[in-house]
Design a protein around this motif. Structure first.
Motif, PDB file in Angstrom:
ATOM      1  N   TYR A  20       0.849  -1.190   0.000  1.00  0.00           N
ATOM      2  CA  TYR A  20       0.000   0.000   0.000  1.00  0.00           C
ATOM      3  C   TYR A  20       0.886   1.242   0.000  1.00  0.00           C
ATOM      4  O   TYR A  20       2.020   1.204   0.479  1.00  0.00           O
ATOM      5  N   THR A  21       0.338   2.334  -0.512  1.00  0.00           N
ATOM      6  CA  THR A  21       1.023   3.618  -0.466  1.00  0.00           C
ATOM      7  C   THR A  21       0.079   4.663   0.107  1.00  0.00           C
ATOM      8  O   THR A  21      -1.089   4.746  -0.292  1.00  0.00           O
ATOM      9  N   ILE A  22       0.579   5.450   1.040  1.00  0.00           N
ATOM     10  CA  ILE A  22      -0.182   6.559   1.617  1.00  0.00           C
ATOM     11  C   ILE A  22       0.542   7.850   1.262  1.00  0.00           C
ATOM     12  O   ILE A  22       1.723   8.011   1.577  1.00  0.00           O
ATOM     13  N   ASP A  23      -0.160   8.743   0.592  1.00  0.00           N
ATOM     14  CA  ASP A  23       0.405  10.025   0.174  1.00  0.00           C
ATOM     15  C   ASP A  23      -0.201  11.136   1.036  1.00  0.00           C
ATOM     16  O   ASP A  23      -1.420  11.333   1.033  1.00  0.00           O
ATOM     17  N   ILE A  24       0.654  11.820   1.781  1.00  0.00           N
ATOM     18  CA  ILE A  24       0.224  12.917   2.637  1.00  0.00           C
ATOM     19  C   ILE A  24       0.382  14.221   1.870  1.00  0.00           C
ATOM     20  O   ILE A  24       1.489  14.560   1.456  1.00  0.00           O
ATOM     21  N   TYR A  42      -4.882  11.975   3.423  1.00  0.00           N
ATOM     22  CA  TYR A  42      -4.218  10.797   2.882  1.00  0.00           C
ATOM     23  C   TYR A  42      -4.844  10.437   1.536  1.00  0.00           C
ATOM     24  O   TYR A  42      -6.073  10.260   1.447  1.00  0.00           O
ATOM     25  N   ASN A  43      -4.025  10.350   0.485  1.00  0.00           N
ATOM     26  CA  ASN A  43      -4.470   9.925  -0.850  1.00  0.00           C
ATOM     27  C   ASN A  43      -5.635  10.759  -1.380  1.00  0.00           C
ATOM     28  O   ASN A  43      -6.534  10.247  -2.044  1.00  0.00           O
ATOM     29  N   GLN A  44      -5.618  12.053  -1.041  1.00  0.00           N
ATOM     30  CA  GLN A  44      -6.612  12.994  -1.562  1.00  0.00           C
ATOM     31  C   GLN A  44      -8.044  12.558  -1.250  1.00  0.00           C
ATOM     32  O   GLN A  44      -8.952  12.671  -2.086  1.00  0.00           O
ATOM     33  N   GLN A  45      -8.249  12.096  -0.012  1.00  0.00           N
ATOM     34  CA  GLN A  45      -9.591  11.749   0.419  1.00  0.00           C
ATOM     35  C   GLN A  45      -9.646  11.821   1.946  1.00  0.00           C
ATOM     36  O   GLN A  45      -8.646  11.655   2.627  1.00  0.00           O
TER      37      GLN A  45
END
Length: 436
Positions: A20-24, A42-45
């Motif tokens: 998994y990848t989490i983008d802040i 996180y992940n634009q949501q």
């Protein structure tokens, strides 16, 4: 790579792909029609993606920080090594702006957990848990769990377009928007159900500071788990109370066709948006709400009777007294455990395998949802009433009362204990346990 490792740019790129990848990153959240809250997500949501992990099966999660502040992700409720648990106080490395970290761990125990930022906010209400940095974490058991016709994950969260302190010295934020899954009541899709279904609701209070009371008009809520752990005595209740960081899992029999509101019991909070529409197939019309007359909640109704023969506990008692110190007009109060504020709080040594009884003595005029990292504790006494069998990682200790919990020191490493209200934690309400 060893479990618990955090890997930064230049090293992470040479490793295999993560599970998994989490983008802040900064995000503009539409909480109501044409009303946007600028936050970090996180992940634009908001909330972040639901992560379904398997108990005992190793997982690798990459975290990329595209915000302007250093960040860290805490895996709340899991039994993890200190260097991957997600608290810098325990030794988990911060993720600098523009950098990546890789978390590799074996998730346990099974149950409804969550993940969230664990950074200092202070008086900046655009940081920490005031943002949209939260996500659902479901650890599936090795064996097949009970099946339901549908399950829904619901996050309760408060936002403010221009949050400011209350001016009373405590700097408690005043929110103007309250949401379920990042939306105000009536905005976004309803929960769609069918008559005769058995539905499981996983409810999380991810608010930085606020407790919430939740009811489902026309329906009863059967509580089956607290903080992701099955309760000894499931009970049907008219409403739920969730302090910050608490989770409640409830079964609902869909036996009242119509269009209903699942929402906050207190009128002013529902007016700020905290609610969601539940719509039966084939039904239409204005969503119905039934206002309860009073707030009702008691942890102990879900517990087993205390065993008198086990009254002589072999647990070592650890008294923890909660108090505040006035820091001056316009300043945030300092919070103390046993007369000291973090980082000057005492560090308590634990012996592996030993049972401990934490005695939470709240001498302040505030309620405190206190959280123990990397362990689960058992409620033993709440405001003078004995109980057993209720397993949690966060418990509300109301003003002027004492609560007692027990846990076994079975996960070596630095272990953080703190109030889960962001403003209390930031102003010193933290301490560390260490294993001898």
């Amino acid at each position: 790579m060893a479990a618990g490792a955090a890997v930064f740019p230049g090293v992470a790129s040479a490793l295999a792909d993560a599970d998994y990848t989490i983008d802040i990153a900064p995000y503009s959240l539409e909480v109501a029609p044409r009303r946007f809250i600028k936050t970090i997500a996180y992940n634009q949501q908001v909330p972040g993606p639901l992560l379904r992990l398997k108990e005992g099966v190793p997982v690798t999660i990459d975290v990329a920080n595209h915000s302007g502040n250093e960040e860290v992700v805490h895996w709340h409720g899991l039994f993890l090594p200190s260097d991957v648990d997600g608290a810098m106080e325990e030794g988990t490395p911060a993720v600098p702006p523009g950098s990546k970290a890789r978390y590799t761990y074996t998730p346990r125990p099974a149950g409804f957990r969550w993940y969230h930022t664990h950074t200092f906010a202070g008086g900046d209400f655009k940081k920490g848990l005031y943002t949209g940095q939260e996500g659902f974490l479901m650890i599936e058991p090795r064996e097949n769990a009970a099946r339901y016709d549908q399950e829904f994950f619901l996050a309760l969260h408060d936002f403010g377009a221009n949050l400011e302190g209350s001016g009373d010295g405590s700097m408690n934020p005043a929110y103007d928007v309250s949401t379920i899954n990042g939306r105000t009541l009536g905005f976004g899709e309803p929960l769609r159900v069918k008559q005769g279904q058995r539905v499981l609701l996983h409810v999380l209070n991810s608010s930085a500071t606020e407790p919430h009371w939740l009811a489902f008009a026309g329906h009863q809520l059967r509580v089956v788990a607290l903080d992701g752990n099955k309760v000894p005595q499931p009970k049907v209740v008219p409403m739920l109370r969730l302090s910050p960081a608490e989770r409640v899992c409830v079964e609902v029999e869909m036996d009242r066709p119509g269009v209903w509101v699942l929402g906050e019991v207190r009128k002013h909070v529902m007016a700020a948006g905290m609610g969601i529409v539940v719509e039966y197939a084939g039904s239409s019309g204005k969503p119905q709400w039934q206002q309860p007359e009073k707030l009702v909640w008691d942890y102990l109704q879900f517990g087993a009777a205390s065993d008198a023969s086990a009254a002589e506990s072999k647990a070592i008692e650890v008294p923890l007294v909660f108090q505040s110190k006035f820091a001056g007009h316009g300043a945030m109060d300092e919070w103390m455990i046993n007369g000291k504020s973090y980082p000057k709080t005492d560090t308590v040594a634990l012996t592996r395998g030993q049972r401990y009884r934490l005695m939470f003595i709240n001498k302040s005029q505030d309620d405190h949802p206190v959280h123990l990292h990397r362990h689960t504790f058992e409620l033993k006494k709440m405001a003078g009433r004995d109980t057993s069998g209720i397993l949690k990682d966060t418990v509300l200790v109301t003003a002027g009362t004492q609560a007692e919990v027990e846990f076994t020191a079975d996960n070596p490493g630095l272990t953080l204990f703190h109030c889960h209200q962001q403003n209390h934690m930031d102003m010193g309400f933290m301490m560390l346990f260490r294993y001898a």
